[in-house]
Design a protein around this motif. Structure first.
Motif, PDB file in Angstrom:
ATOM      1  N   ILE A 236      40.375  11.108  60.133  1.00 26.23           N
ATOM      2  CA  ILE A 236      41.632  10.512  59.662  1.00 26.23           C
ATOM      3  C   ILE A 236      42.427   9.964  60.839  1.00 26.23           C
ATOM      4  O   ILE A 236      42.970   8.861  60.774  1.00 26.23           O
ATOM      5  N   HIS A 237      42.479  10.708  61.936  1.00 30.44           N
ATOM      6  CA  HIS A 237      43.226  10.256  63.110  1.00 30.44           C
ATOM      7  C   HIS A 237      42.597   8.999  63.715  1.00 30.44           C
ATOM      8  O   HIS A 237      43.307   8.053  64.082  1.00 30.44           O
ATOM      9  N   ARG A 238      41.279   8.984  63.809  1.00 30.56           N
ATOM     10  CA  ARG A 238      40.592   7.809  64.369  1.00 30.56           C
ATOM     11  C   ARG A 238      40.865   6.575  63.528  1.00 30.56           C
ATOM     12  O   ARG A 238      41.170   5.497  64.054  1.00 30.56           O
ATOM     13  N   ARG A 239      40.784   6.721  62.214  1.00 29.72           N
ATOM     14  CA  ARG A 239      41.027   5.585  61.320  1.00 29.72           C
ATOM     15  C   ARG A 239      42.473   5.097  61.445  1.00 29.72           C
ATOM     16  O   ARG A 239      42.731   3.894  61.472  1.00 29.72           O
ATOM     17  N   TYR A 240      43.411   6.026  61.517  1.00 29.99           N
ATOM     18  CA  TYR A 240      44.823   5.662  61.662  1.00 29.99           C
ATOM     19  C   TYR A 240      45.059   4.929  62.980  1.00 29.99           C
ATOM     20  O   TYR A 240      45.696   3.872  63.019  1.00 29.99           O
ATOM     21  N   LEU A 241      44.515   5.473  64.061  1.00 30.08           N
ATOM     22  CA  LEU A 241      44.722   4.872  65.375  1.00 30.08           C
ATOM     23  C   LEU A 241      44.049   3.506  65.472  1.00 30.08           C
ATOM     24  O   LEU A 241      44.652   2.536  65.974  1.00 30.08           O
ATOM     25  N   ASP A 242      42.823   3.388  64.965  1.00 24.26           N
ATOM     26  CA  ASP A 242      42.110   2.105  65.023  1.00 24.26           C
ATOM     27  C   ASP A 242      42.840   1.031  64.219  1.00 24.26           C
ATOM     28  O   ASP A 242      43.016  -0.104  64.679  1.00 24.26           O
ATOM     29  N   GLY A 243      43.255   1.368  63.002  1.00 25.78           N
ATOM     30  CA  GLY A 243      43.939   0.396  62.165  1.00 25.78           C
ATOM     31  C   GLY A 243      45.275  -0.033  62.736  1.00 25.78           C
ATOM     32  O   GLY A 243      45.624  -1.225  62.727  1.00 25.78           O
ATOM     33  N   THR A 244      46.032   0.922  63.269  1.00 25.93           N
ATOM     34  CA  THR A 244      47.337   0.605  63.858  1.00 25.93           C
ATOM     35  C   THR A 244      47.166  -0.245  65.109  1.00 25.93           C
ATOM     36  O   THR A 244      47.927  -1.195  65.337  1.00 25.93           O
TER      37      THR A 244
END
Length: 415
Positions: A236-244
């Protein structure tokens, strides 16, 4: 206060002074109310960061936990034993602190929720000790404009439910919070909903100094999902960071100035990661020390995209069109209340292309959204005046401020 009356002894309680700007903003709002309406009150705190609270707010403060490593994971036998001992010591310390007060107030904060990772024997246990001690010694405990959410973990849910039941006064910062407590078995028929306390704070003028044309503030968060997402936290953190990061890069490539913000000390690594990934003089970062700092940053921007709840509040309060990267129902309820319910995007699934599309729609409606926000902010301030009047009536009766120590009982709002 009439001559001969004892000044009321008021305690404030919570994870205050611990690096979370939203929590400290709620404390600031409460202290403004107390100093304006009850200047005779003797105020101190039981909190996470007593040194910071005393330094900034000029009130005496005591550390919430005897064990300074309370929120660090314990794996060795000695650390585990120290944590166990700390639970017993904290029960005694909390009871002794509560007994010295007429009233204890928990100002705002999401103290009845687990939308972020939370262990039952951490803060939920501390809150239960507070409310149980209040009931035992006849000290009124007030949960004021707090956040709540339905909790899956049975131990955490039980501690939160009993804390709410034992409190003398409850109000919530949104209707879903009250609904959640009702769903968890708390009688909420006498509980009211008011805006978050931060809406009562003074605000800087919109379009403040330092804002460049077309500037965007992006409030980030060390987001790893909620309490039920521990197994997927890294993903979840990786997806949030990548998208942002992709979203920020797209803005910068268009020539837009972007200012990164955070609302808790734990968010700083996310800011660093985005700065490292997007190498551009158009990308800068702020290190706000208070909600006032956050408000000034968001007031200077044309638009804001933010994750943390109080980053959203700061932007909305100063009237800047805002898009929420929503991680909980509280964000969506806040945005709907302020007339921007259409401008939410899930923090768990940050799709940069969809986010940019929604951001474009936000910008097209900017002028109308500023008008709506101005109206909603006036309404929020009026409603909070009602909250403070209700607090005075419930906690500071005109018959006298001092508690009658011959009657250790609560009368207000007991379920």
């Amino acid at each position: 206060m009439r001559s001969g009356e004892t000044p009321p002894r008021v305690g404030v309680f919570g994870l205050l002074g611990s690096g979370n700007l939203g929590n400290d903003g709620s404390l600031e709002a409460l202290l403004r109310y107390l100093r304006a309406e009850h200047p005779e009150a003797v105020v101190d705190a039981l909190c996470g960061g007593p040194e910071a609270v005393t330094s900034r707010f000029r009130i005496p403060a005591t550390r919430l936990h005897w064990n300074r490593g309370e929120y660090r994971t314990a794996s060795r036998t000695g650390a585990i034993a120290t944590k166990g001992l700390g639970k017993l010591v904290d029960a005694v310390r909390t009871a002794a602190w509560v007994r010295r007060h007429d009233v204890v107030i928990v100002p705002g904060m999401g103290v009845l929720e687990a939308t972020l990772p939370l262990r039952p024997w951490g803060f939920p246990y501390a809150l239960f000790l507070l409310c149980a001690s209040g009931r035992l010694f006849g000290t009124k405990v007030a949960l004021v404009s707090v956040g709540a959410a339905t909790i899956g973990s049975r131990p955490t849910r039980a501690l939160v439910r009993w804390s709410a039941r034992l409190a003398a006064y409850r109000s919530y910062r949104d209707a879903p919070s009250r609904d959640a407590m009702r769903a968890m078995g708390v009688d909420t028929r006498r509980d009211e909903v008011y805006p978050d306390l931060a809406f009562s704070l003074p605000t800087p003028p919109a379009g403040g100094p330092g804002g460049a044309p077309g500037s965007v503030c992006v409030g980030v968060m060390a987001f790893h999902g909620g309490n039920d997402d521990r197994a997927r936290a890294a993903e979840i953190h990786r997806r949030y960071l990548d998208g942002t990061t992709r979203f920020v890069r797209a803005l910068v490539e268009e020539g837009r100035p972007v200012r990164l913000l955070w609302g808790d000390d734990v968010d700083e690594p996310v800011v660093t990661a985005i700065l490292d990934a997007v190498d551009s003089p158009l990308l800068t970062a702020a290190s706000p020390a208070s909600l006032d700092d956050l408000m000034k940053e968001t007031a200077a921007a044309d638009t804001v995209v933010a994750t943390r709840y109080h980053n959203l509040i700061c932007a909305l309060t100063v009237g800047t069109p805002t898009l929420a990267l929503s991680y909980a129902a509280k964000s969506e309820a806040l945005m709907a209340r302020m007339g921007l319910g259409a401008y939410c995007h899930p923090a768990r699934e940050v799709d940069a292309d969809l986010l940019i599309e929604r951001f474009r729609a936000l910008e097209k409606e900017s002028a109308e959204l500023r008008r709506i926000l101005a109206e909603r902010n006036l309404t929020a301030r009026r409603e909070l005046e009602g909250q403070f009047s209700a607090l005075t009536a419930a906690l500071f009766p005109t018959t006298g401020h001092g508690r009658d120590h011959s009657h250790d009982r609560n009368h207000d709002h007991a379920p």
